[in-house]
Design an enzyme around this catalytic site. Structure first.
Site, PDB file in Angstrom:
ATOM      1  N   ARG A 195       0.875  -1.179   0.000  1.00 57.93           N
ATOM      2  CA  ARG A 195       0.000   0.000   0.000  1.00 57.93           C
ATOM      3  C   ARG A 195       0.913   1.230   0.000  1.00 57.93           C
ATOM      4  O   ARG A 195       2.120   1.118   0.118  1.00 57.93           O
ATOM      5  CB  ARG A 195      -1.029   0.002   1.136  1.00 57.93           C
ATOM      6  N   GLY A 196       0.282   2.409  -0.087  1.00 61.20           N
ATOM      7  CA  GLY A 196       1.067   3.624  -0.266  1.00 61.20           C
ATOM      8  C   GLY A 196       1.108   3.932  -1.759  1.00 61.20           C
ATOM      9  O   GLY A 196       1.416   3.040  -2.578  1.00 61.20           O
ATOM     10  N   ALA A 197       0.777   5.177  -2.110  1.00 58.76           N
ATOM     11  CA  ALA A 197       0.536   5.502  -3.518  1.00 58.76           C
ATOM     12  C   ALA A 197       1.687   5.117  -4.467  1.00 58.76           C
ATOM     13  O   ALA A 197       1.456   4.401  -5.464  1.00 58.76           O
ATOM     14  CB  ALA A 197       0.188   6.987  -3.636  1.00 58.76           C
TER      15      ALA A 197
ATOM     16  N   ARG B 123      -7.574  -0.483  -6.581  1.00 53.85           N
ATOM     17  CA  ARG B 123      -7.873   0.611  -5.637  1.00 53.85           C
ATOM     18  C   ARG B 123      -8.073   1.890  -6.450  1.00 53.85           C
ATOM     19  O   ARG B 123      -7.328   2.134  -7.396  1.00 53.85           O
ATOM     20  CB  ARG B 123      -6.745   0.801  -4.604  1.00 53.85           C
TER      21      ARG B 123
ATOM     22  N   GLN C 294      -1.658   2.423   9.934  1.00 55.79           N
ATOM     23  CA  GLN C 294      -0.390   2.493   9.189  1.00 55.79           C
ATOM     24  C   GLN C 294       0.678   3.256   9.975  1.00 55.79           C
ATOM     25  O   GLN C 294       1.873   3.009   9.833  1.00 55.79           O
ATOM     26  CB  GLN C 294      -0.593   3.181   7.835  1.00 55.79           C
TER      27      GLN C 294
ATOM     28  N   ASP D 285      -2.049  10.934  -1.945  1.00 53.52           N
ATOM     29  CA  ASP D 285      -2.467   9.876  -2.871  1.00 53.52           C
ATOM     30  C   ASP D 285      -2.861  10.433  -4.230  1.00 53.52           C
ATOM     31  O   ASP D 285      -2.809   9.730  -5.243  1.00 53.52           O
ATOM     32  CB  ASP D 285      -3.618   9.071  -2.279  1.00 53.52           C
TER      33      ASP D 285
ATOM     34  N   ASN E  21      -5.473  12.471   0.722  1.00 52.87           N
ATOM     35  CA  ASN E  21      -4.532  11.633   1.487  1.00 52.87           C
ATOM     36  C   ASN E  21      -5.335  10.855   2.525  1.00 52.87           C
ATOM     37  O   ASN E  21      -6.559  11.025   2.635  1.00 52.87           O
ATOM     38  CB  ASN E  21      -3.443  12.496   2.135  1.00 52.87           C
ATOM     39  N   LYS E  22      -4.658  10.042   3.281  1.00 50.26           N
ATOM     40  CA  LYS E  22      -5.293   9.153   4.262  1.00 50.26           C
ATOM     41  C   LYS E  22      -6.321   9.889   5.118  1.00 50.26           C
ATOM     42  O   LYS E  22      -6.071  11.002   5.577  1.00 50.26           O
ATOM     43  CB  LYS E  22      -4.189   8.535   5.118  1.00 50.26           C
TER      44      LYS E  22
HETATM   45  O1  MRU Z   1      -4.454   3.219   2.276  1.00 51.70           O
HETATM   46  P1  MRU Z   1      -2.972   3.428   2.116  1.00 51.70           P
HETATM   47  O2  MRU Z   1      -2.168   2.869   3.247  1.00 51.70           O
HETATM   48  O3  MRU Z   1      -2.482   2.969   0.770  1.00 51.70           O
HETATM   49  O4  MRU Z   1      -2.806   5.003   2.165  1.00 51.70           O
HETATM   50  C1  MRU Z   1      -1.527   5.567   2.044  1.00 51.70           C
HETATM   51  C2  MRU Z   1      -1.502   7.028   2.254  1.00 51.70           C
HETATM   52  O5  MRU Z   1      -2.509   7.664   2.423  1.00 51.70           O
HETATM   53  C3  MRU Z   1      -0.158   7.695   2.163  1.00 51.70           C
HETATM   54  O6  MRU Z   1      -0.109   8.830   2.974  1.00 51.70           O
HETATM   55  C4  MRU Z   1       0.094   8.121   0.708  1.00 51.70           C
HETATM   56  O7  MRU Z   1      -0.097   7.041  -0.147  1.00 51.70           O
HETATM   57  C5  MRU Z   1       1.454   8.653   0.519  1.00 51.70           C
HETATM   58  S1  MRU Z   1       2.684   7.370   0.574  1.00 51.70           S
HETATM   59  C6  MRU Z   1       4.180   8.006   0.134  1.00 51.70           C
END
Ligand code: MRU
Length: 316
Positions: free
Chosen positions: A41-43, A71, A163, A204, A214-215
């Site tokens: 996970r993470g963009a 996603r 996370q 994201d 973002n999250k």
């Molecule tokens: O749902 P996730 O864990 O994929 O969400 C990730 C985030 O929101 C991060 O802050 C974002 O992807 C930046 S990662 C460099």
């Protein structure tokens, strides 16, 4: 993530920090499932994994479909798939996407470190480190780049998926970066007491007007930062910018399984039958963002005009 030439091995982020194990993907469908189920996970990491997923199925149209459906919010996924569609050599392109992400993160770190005062206490959210990218990290990469200046991290746990508590805290402990873990609802209290100097998060998807998805919970922190006169910085590579989306309202927000809110690790605390919402992301309006740091530099007070300039510069 490790690319072997015949498989993509993904460190299983669902099991961290308790267990180090890898999920081996041998097809695009397996990579898509790993993305959907949060193995990776993470963009930026999602984008890199998807690129290797395309390689595993030799660019079959079904591979693109499966990966694009995994996603919806992080634009890096769609950016990577578009690049793969145009590539002559799929494996070389996936490797390039991976290598370029690490280089972008290092540049973000170098640009962003100048924003952190000596000894800064940096409140961060979710996980934006090596785990969320090809390596090094975006917001956490800036902390890495500034670590010799005595900076420390305040990691919000990041409900509901944790996370921050599971991944950011783990990365900091692994690397010896001073880190204090808090629950999300402690952030305002610490800000009011003067115990936070900077808020620094990832993204994201960044719309053409500078709105940042973002999250979930990021928006709350941005409002709190403004209330307390703290800088609110966003770190993201150009692969996270979506110039085709006019503003944050047009960004599709993923809604995830209600069980992420009612349960964790097999234990349920909410009553059966209760209604649940689980939007995984929120949108912070550009007006609350002090600056965005990307590999090209620092964009202060981002808005439509500044982002259009960035887009033109990125094309050159
Ligand atoms: O749902 P996730 O864990 O994929 O969400 C990730 C985030 O929101 C991060 O802050 C974002 O992807 C930046 S990662 C460099």
């Amino acid at each position: 993530m490790r690319w072997t030439g015949a498989a993509l091995e993904l460190l299983d982020q669902r099991r961290l920090p308790g267990e180090i194990s890898y999920v081996v993907c041998r097809s695009a469908a397996e990579v898509a499932r790993a993305i959907r189920e949060m193995v990776v996970r993470g963009a930026p990491a999602i984008g890199c994994a998807a690129a290797f997923g395309v390689v595993l199925d030799r660019g079959a149209p079904e591979a693109y479909e499966a990966l694009a459906a995994s996603r919806p919010t992080a634009v890096n996924l769609f950016w990577a798939l578009e690049r793969m569609k145009r590539a002559a050599d799929l494996e070389a392109e996936a490797r390039a996407i991976f290598a370029e992400d690490i280089a972008a993160n290092r540049a973000i770190g170098a640009h962003g470190a100048s924003l952190l005062p000596r000894g800064a206490r940096v409140l961060t959210y979710c996980n934006t480190g090596a785990l969320a990218t090809a390596g090094y990290g975006t917001a956490l990469g800036i902390v890495r780049a500034a670590r010799d200046r005595g900076v420390s991290v305040i990691a919000c746990e990041t409900r509901p998926y944790l996370q921050g508590a599971r991944l950011t805290a783990w990365e900091c402990v692994q690397e010896g970066i001073p880190c204090t873990l808090i629950t999300d609802n402690m952030a305002g209290h610490l800000m009011r007491r003067g115990e936070v100097d900077v808020v620094l998060v990832g993204a994201d998807r960044i719309a053409a007007n500078g709105d940042v998805a973002n999250k979930i919970g990021t928006y709350t922190l941005a409002v709190l930062a403004e209330r307390h006169g703290l800088p609110f910085y966003v770190a993201a590579p150009l692969s996270t910018f979506d110039f085709a989306t006019p503003d944050g309202d047009a960004i599709r927000i993923e809604e995830r399984d209600p069980a992420e809110v009612t349960d964790f690790g097999g234990s349920r605390w909410a009553p059966e039958g209760v209604r649940v919402r689980n939007p995984a992301f929120d949108v912070t309006p550009a007006s609350l963002v002090s600056a965005i740091v990307c590999e090209k530099g620092v964009i202060e007070r981002p808005g439509r005009e500044r982002l259009a300039e960035l887009r033109a510069a990125a094309r050159r």
